[in-house]
Design a protein around this motif. Structure first.
Motif, PDB file in Angstrom:
ATOM      1  N   ALA A 111       8.183  -4.256  21.283  1.00 37.14           N
ATOM      2  CA  ALA A 111       8.400  -5.634  21.822  1.00 37.14           C
ATOM      3  C   ALA A 111       7.635  -5.483  22.933  1.00 37.14           C
ATOM      4  N   LEU A 112       7.864  -4.521  23.650  1.00 37.56           N
ATOM      5  CA  LEU A 112       6.322  -4.345  25.120  1.00 37.56           C
ATOM      6  C   LEU A 112       4.821  -4.938  24.393  1.00 37.56           C
ATOM      7  N   HIS A 113       4.304  -4.351  23.312  1.00 36.77           N
ATOM      8  CA  HIS A 113       3.194  -4.562  22.904  1.00 36.77           C
ATOM      9  C   HIS A 113       2.884  -3.223  23.611  1.00 36.77           C
ATOM     10  N   ARG A 114       3.537  -2.106  23.725  1.00 40.36           N
ATOM     11  CA  ARG A 114       2.194  -0.722  23.848  1.00 40.36           C
ATOM     12  C   ARG A 114       2.674   0.043  23.402  1.00 40.36           C
ATOM     13  N   VAL A 193      -4.018  11.760  26.573  1.00 43.22           N
ATOM     14  CA  VAL A 193      -2.644  10.534  26.537  1.00 43.22           C
ATOM     15  C   VAL A 193      -3.080   9.621  26.150  1.00 43.22           C
ATOM     16  N   GLU A 194      -3.016   8.220  25.826  1.00 43.85           N
ATOM     17  CA  GLU A 194      -3.446   7.244  25.514  1.00 43.85           C
ATOM     18  C   GLU A 194      -2.727   5.924  25.532  1.00 43.85           C
ATOM     19  N   PHE A 195      -2.849   5.248  26.731  1.00 48.86           N
ATOM     20  CA  PHE A 195      -1.787   4.322  26.770  1.00 48.86           C
ATOM     21  C   PHE A 195      -2.200   3.258  26.126  1.00 48.86           C
ATOM     22  N   TRP A 196      -2.151   2.415  25.379  1.00 46.26           N
ATOM     23  CA  TRP A 196      -2.361   1.084  24.923  1.00 46.26           C
ATOM     24  C   TRP A 196      -1.329  -0.269  25.155  1.00 46.26           C
ATOM     25  N   GLN A 197      -2.175  -0.733  25.628  1.00 53.61           N
ATOM     26  CA  GLN A 197      -2.019  -2.526  25.996  1.00 53.61           C
ATOM     27  C   GLN A 197      -2.635  -3.913  25.567  1.00 53.61           C
ATOM     28  N   GLY A 198      -1.241  -4.519  24.127  1.00 49.29           N
ATOM     29  CA  GLY A 198      -1.624  -4.963  23.699  1.00 49.29           C
ATOM     30  C   GLY A 198      -2.482  -6.804  24.517  1.00 49.29           C
ATOM     31  N   GLN A 199      -3.367  -7.106  23.592  1.00 47.24           N
ATOM     32  CA  GLN A 199      -4.229  -8.112  24.643  1.00 47.24           C
ATOM     33  C   GLN A 199      -4.283  -9.295  23.628  1.00 47.24           C
ATOM     34  N   ASP A 205      -5.868  -2.873  25.578  1.00 49.94           N
ATOM     35  CA  ASP A 205      -7.017  -2.090  26.401  1.00 49.94           C
ATOM     36  C   ASP A 205      -6.207  -0.927  26.376  1.00 49.94           C
ATOM     37  N   ARG A 206      -7.448   0.250  26.407  1.00 49.67           N
ATOM     38  CA  ARG A 206      -6.276   1.607  25.959  1.00 49.67           C
ATOM     39  C   ARG A 206      -7.596   2.531  26.570  1.00 49.67           C
TER      40      ARG A 206
END
Length: 223
Positions: A111-114, A193-199, A205-206
């Motif tokens: 839901a947060l594209h994360r 530890v990888e943080f992924w944000q949909g764009q 963004d990774r």
């Protein structure tokens, strides 16, 4: 003619299914000083946004032959040492972890594209921490842990119900159910530890924290 809502219809639609991600960008300057702080921040935001089971994470393991398995577990501990989940030590996942001593989990906050992926070596949680968490569990969950021969083949649902009934009788006069000797926690001690944000345009963004000999470094990788 394809039946609306039928299997054929779903098959036709699958290639065209996609979501346009239009969230905020994730830049290096946005990250907290440690992976723990960043993960806790995103977890808090997922909880605040009403994400169901925000602490759910997909656990990936492999057996001695390298055959992978994945399943969803719940994160029940988070600190600088790593992330923790609890399970039966005779389960398939525990057998895998005992052999390889390595695992990966992903928090999928659609839901947060994360999403966040934590990867690293594993260790068993000590008895004190296990006992503390066990005491916080509902009695029904405690009894279920005693009753279920996790990952083993059972003949029917009735066998499970009968096993639970037997455990209920066994502990009927026991106020505090003890935790089983075959049950406890696993901690993943991360090296990545990888943080992924949909764009937009799938150029997501990774950003990831990577453990090096001299400490943690932050890297950006292509989507």
């Amino acid at each position: 003619m394809t039946e609306v809502g039928g299997i054929d219809d779903v098959t036709v639609r699958l290639p065209g299914m996609r979501v346009a991600y239009e969230g905020d960008s994730l830049n290096e300057a946005d990250l907290a000083g440690t992976w723990t702080e960043q993960l806790q921040s995103w977890l808090n935001q997922a909880i605040a946004a009403g994400v169901a089971e925000a602490n759910a994470m997909v656990l990936a393991t492999a057996d001695a032959e390298g055959r992978p398995s994945s399943r969803t577990v719940l994160c029940k501990g988070l600190d600088d040492r790593g992330v923790v989940f609890y399970t039966n030590y005779t389960s398939a996942k525990s057998h895998d972890l005992t052999v390889t001593r390595y695992a990966s989990v992903t928090f999928p906050w659609y839901a947060l594209h994360r999403q966040v992926t934590v990867r690293g070596e594993v260790e068993k949680v000590d008895i004190r921490e296990t006992a503390e968490y066990w005491a916080s569990r509902p009695r029904g969950s405690q009894l279920g842990a005693w009753a279920s021969p996790q990952s083993q083949v059972v003949e029917s649902r009735r066998d499970l119900d009968n096993a639970l009934a037997a455990i209920e009788r066994r502990f009927a006069d026991v106020e505090q159910v003890p935790f089983p000797p075959h049950w406890g926690g696993w901690r993943i001690r991360p090296d990545l530890v990888e943080f992924w944000q949909g764009q937009q345009n799938r150029l997501h963004d990774r950003l990831r924290y990577v453990r090096k000999d001299d400490g943690w470094r932050i890297e950006r990788v292509a989507p």
